[in-house]
Design a protein around this motif. Structure first.
Motif, PDB file in Angstrom:
ATOM      1  N   ASP A  12      -9.232   4.418   4.396  1.00 14.72           N
ATOM      2  CA  ASP A  12      -9.160   3.991   2.994  1.00 14.72           C
ATOM      3  C   ASP A  12      -9.982   2.712   2.838  1.00 14.72           C
ATOM      4  O   ASP A  12      -9.687   1.707   3.480  1.00 14.72           O
ATOM      5  CB  ASP A  12      -7.683   3.727   2.660  1.00 14.72           C
ATOM      6  N   HIS A  19       0.822  -1.206   0.000  1.00 16.79           N
ATOM      7  CA  HIS A  19       0.000   0.000   0.000  1.00 16.79           C
ATOM      8  C   HIS A  19       0.860   1.262   0.000  1.00 16.79           C
ATOM      9  O   HIS A  19       0.611   2.196  -0.759  1.00 16.79           O
ATOM     10  CB  HIS A  19      -0.920  -0.049   1.227  1.00 16.79           C
ATOM     11  N   HIS A  38      -3.475   9.682   1.553  1.00 16.68           N
ATOM     12  CA  HIS A  38      -2.595   8.666   2.143  1.00 16.68           C
ATOM     13  C   HIS A  38      -1.641   9.258   3.166  1.00 16.68           C
ATOM     14  O   HIS A  38      -1.336   8.607   4.163  1.00 16.68           O
ATOM     15  CB  HIS A  38      -1.851   7.906   1.037  1.00 16.68           C
ATOM     16  N   HIS A  71      -7.286  -2.433  -2.065  1.00  9.92           N
ATOM     17  CA  HIS A  71      -5.848  -2.620  -1.795  1.00  9.92           C
ATOM     18  C   HIS A  71      -5.511  -2.381  -0.325  1.00  9.92           C
ATOM     19  O   HIS A  71      -4.462  -2.779   0.148  1.00  9.92           O
ATOM     20  CB  HIS A  71      -4.975  -1.754  -2.731  1.00  9.92           C
TER      21      HIS A  71
END
Ligand code: MN3
Length: 199
Positions: A160, A28, A78, A164
């Motif tokens: 998130d 990630h 992120h 993934h």
């Protein structure tokens, strides 16, 4: 012109286990986040985005330039996501924030349930959030790369829910991932810091 950089994780890759594995963090952070940084820099340059803050690029590219927006907003998302996590099973919420959660949601558990349901309810890829909106705490969800700042909201806690983020550890069980996240992976001191700064 701004140059996006991949930040180091603020903990070791195995620090979040068993709730989030080293394998997930390696993929990630090192692969997915790195790709947003690389592509973001390429598209910023190609499209002459001269803003000197990442937030301004996100706001100015929203609904106008998808390649720039998608990559730069995911970079912003992120950076937030890594910072807001820590190994914190049943972590305590600082009292000022906890009082505000009780005021706006009735209880901490109601807030957590709303957060989990927002994450489950986001069809396909995206994020769920605890945000500040005009002095009130709210739970929201956003599709794909969208960050709450494009709606004038201040993100305090984002999760998130792209596959993934959880497929290696939880397969298709997004609800289990969200429950593990909100109970055990949140750095509530960091959330509280953002809350105090923006109230
Ligand atoms: Mn991701």
């Amino acid at each position: 012109m701004i140059n996006l950089e991949l930040p180091d994780l603020p903990y070791s890759k195995d620090a979040l286990a068993p709730y989030m594995s080293a394998e997930t963090l390696e993929l990630h952070h090192d692969k997915h986040h790195m790709a947003y940084v690389t592509n973001g820099n390429k598209f910023i340059k190609e499209n002459n985005f001269n803003e000197d803050s990442i937030e301004d690029i996100v706001k100015n590219s929203y609904n106008k330039n998808a390649p720039v927006f998608n990559n730069v907003s995911q970079h912003l998302n992120h950076m937030h996501f890594w910072e807001i996590m820590k190994h914190n099973p049943n972590g305590k919420i600082p009292s000022e924030l906890e009082n505000k959660i009780n005021e706006d949601f009735g209880s901490v558990e109601s807030m957590k349930e709303a957060f989990i349901n927002a994450g489950i309810g986001q069809f396909g890829s995206g994020w769920c959030w605890l945000v500040l909106n005009n002095g009130k705490l709210e739970i929201t969800k956003t599709p794909n790369a969208e960050n709450p700042i494009v709606h004038g909201h201040t993100p305090l806690l984002g999760c998130d829910v792209w596959e993934h983020s959880y497929y290696v550890d939880y397969k298709n069980r997004r609800p289990d991932y969200l429950r593990a996240f909100i109970d055990n992976l949140v750095n509530w001191e960091k959330v509280s810091e953002q809350f105090s700064k923006n109230m």
